[in-house]
Every structure is written in structure tokens, then in C-alpha cells.
Design a protein around this motif. Sequence first.
Motif, PDB file in Angstrom:
ATOM      1  N   GLY A 108     -55.378  89.197  26.495  1.00 16.68           N
ATOM      2  CA  GLY A 108     -55.453  87.846  26.153  1.00 16.68           C
ATOM      3  C   GLY A 108     -54.243  87.072  26.311  1.00 16.68           C
ATOM      4  N   GLY A 125     -53.487  86.748  29.993  1.00 19.91           N
ATOM      5  CA  GLY A 125     -54.392  85.987  30.615  1.00 19.91           C
ATOM      6  C   GLY A 125     -54.020  84.563  30.347  1.00 19.91           C
ATOM      7  N   LYS A 126     -53.663  84.372  28.890  1.00 22.57           N
ATOM      8  CA  LYS A 126     -53.053  82.737  28.661  1.00 22.57           C
ATOM      9  C   LYS A 126     -52.063  82.368  29.673  1.00 22.57           C
ATOM     10  CE  LYS A 126     -55.354  82.865  24.286  1.00 22.57           C
ATOM     11  NZ  LYS A 126     -55.447  82.774  22.803  1.00 22.57           N
ATOM     12  N   TRP A 184     -55.485  82.159  32.924  1.00 23.43           N
ATOM     13  CA  TRP A 184     -56.663  82.657  33.404  1.00 23.43           C
ATOM     14  C   TRP A 184     -58.002  82.112  31.995  1.00 23.43           C
ATOM     15  CZ3 TRP A 184     -55.613  88.549  34.687  1.00 23.43           C
ATOM     16  CH2 TRP A 184     -55.239  88.591  35.957  1.00 23.43           C
ATOM     17  N   TYR A 185     -57.059  82.307  30.757  1.00 25.62           N
ATOM     18  CA  TYR A 185     -57.881  81.556  29.652  1.00 25.62           C
ATOM     19  C   TYR A 185     -57.386  80.464  29.007  1.00 25.62           C
ATOM     20  CZ  TYR A 185     -59.079  86.732  29.768  1.00 25.62           C
ATOM     21  OH  TYR A 185     -59.538  87.866  30.357  1.00 25.62           O
ATOM     22  N   ASP A 186     -58.024  79.773  28.372  1.00 33.15           N
ATOM     23  CA  ASP A 186     -57.591  78.432  27.601  1.00 33.15           C
ATOM     24  C   ASP A 186     -57.024  78.822  26.533  1.00 33.15           C
ATOM     25  OD1 ASP A 186     -58.493  76.687  29.686  1.00 33.15           O
ATOM     26  OD2 ASP A 186     -60.407  76.438  28.874  1.00 33.15           O
ATOM     27  N   GLU A 204     -59.700  80.689  24.157  1.00 29.84           N
ATOM     28  CA  GLU A 204     -60.247  81.730  24.813  1.00 29.84           C
ATOM     29  C   GLU A 204     -59.625  83.366  24.437  1.00 29.84           C
ATOM     30  OE1 GLU A 204     -63.049  80.572  28.443  1.00 29.84           O
ATOM     31  OE2 GLU A 204     -60.630  80.522  28.870  1.00 29.84           O
ATOM     32  N   ALA A 245     -59.431  87.641  25.484  1.00 28.10           N
ATOM     33  CA  ALA A 245     -59.863  88.418  26.651  1.00 28.10           C
ATOM     34  C   ALA A 245     -61.512  89.047  26.291  1.00 28.10           C
ATOM     35  CB  ALA A 245     -58.855  89.753  26.667  1.00 28.10           C
TER      36      ALA A 245
END
Length: 88
Positions: free
Chosen positions: A48, A51-52, A56-58, A61, A63
Motif C-alpha cells: 500500500g 502503491g501510494k 497506483w492508489y489514492d 485506498e 493494497a
Amino acid sequence: MMQDYGILAWIVIGGIAGGIAKLLMPGRDPGGCIVTILLGIAGALLAGWIGKAIGWYDTNEGAGFVAAVVGAFLLLLIYRVIAGRRRV
């Protein structure tokens, strides 16, 4: 996605993700069920965070399950690299 679940779901998903990561990487690993669960949960948090950072993630959001397995696999790989250096 995983932040929407309760603590019990985190434990179950972490155990499954950590177990899959250990199955994908053959060899001996320290720890039992608790370490496997913690590995899966830490893998989800790592995935996560990465990804942030990548976008990839807000911010709201987290993982998903596959990302948790990948994160746990990466943590296990890092552990083995560090532990392998100590034995030499």
C-alpha cells in the motif's frame, strides 16, 4: 481496500498472504503462524505504501490481496538477503 476490513479479517488475510508468500519462496523460514500472519499484514502495508508513492492508489485506498502477497514475498526476500549475509 484492506483498510475497510476489521482486525479479524486482517489476521485471516495476512495469514493467507504470508502463507502463499512462503510457499512461493522455497526454503526454511523462521517463525510459525504468528510470524506468517505478521509477514502478510506487513506485506499489505508495504504494498500500500509503495502503491501510494508510485501513484497506483489514492490516499484513501490500500493494497488488495494480490498486492499483500507480493509485499509479503518482497519482505521475505529482503529478510533472506540480510540473514544470508550474517551467516557468512
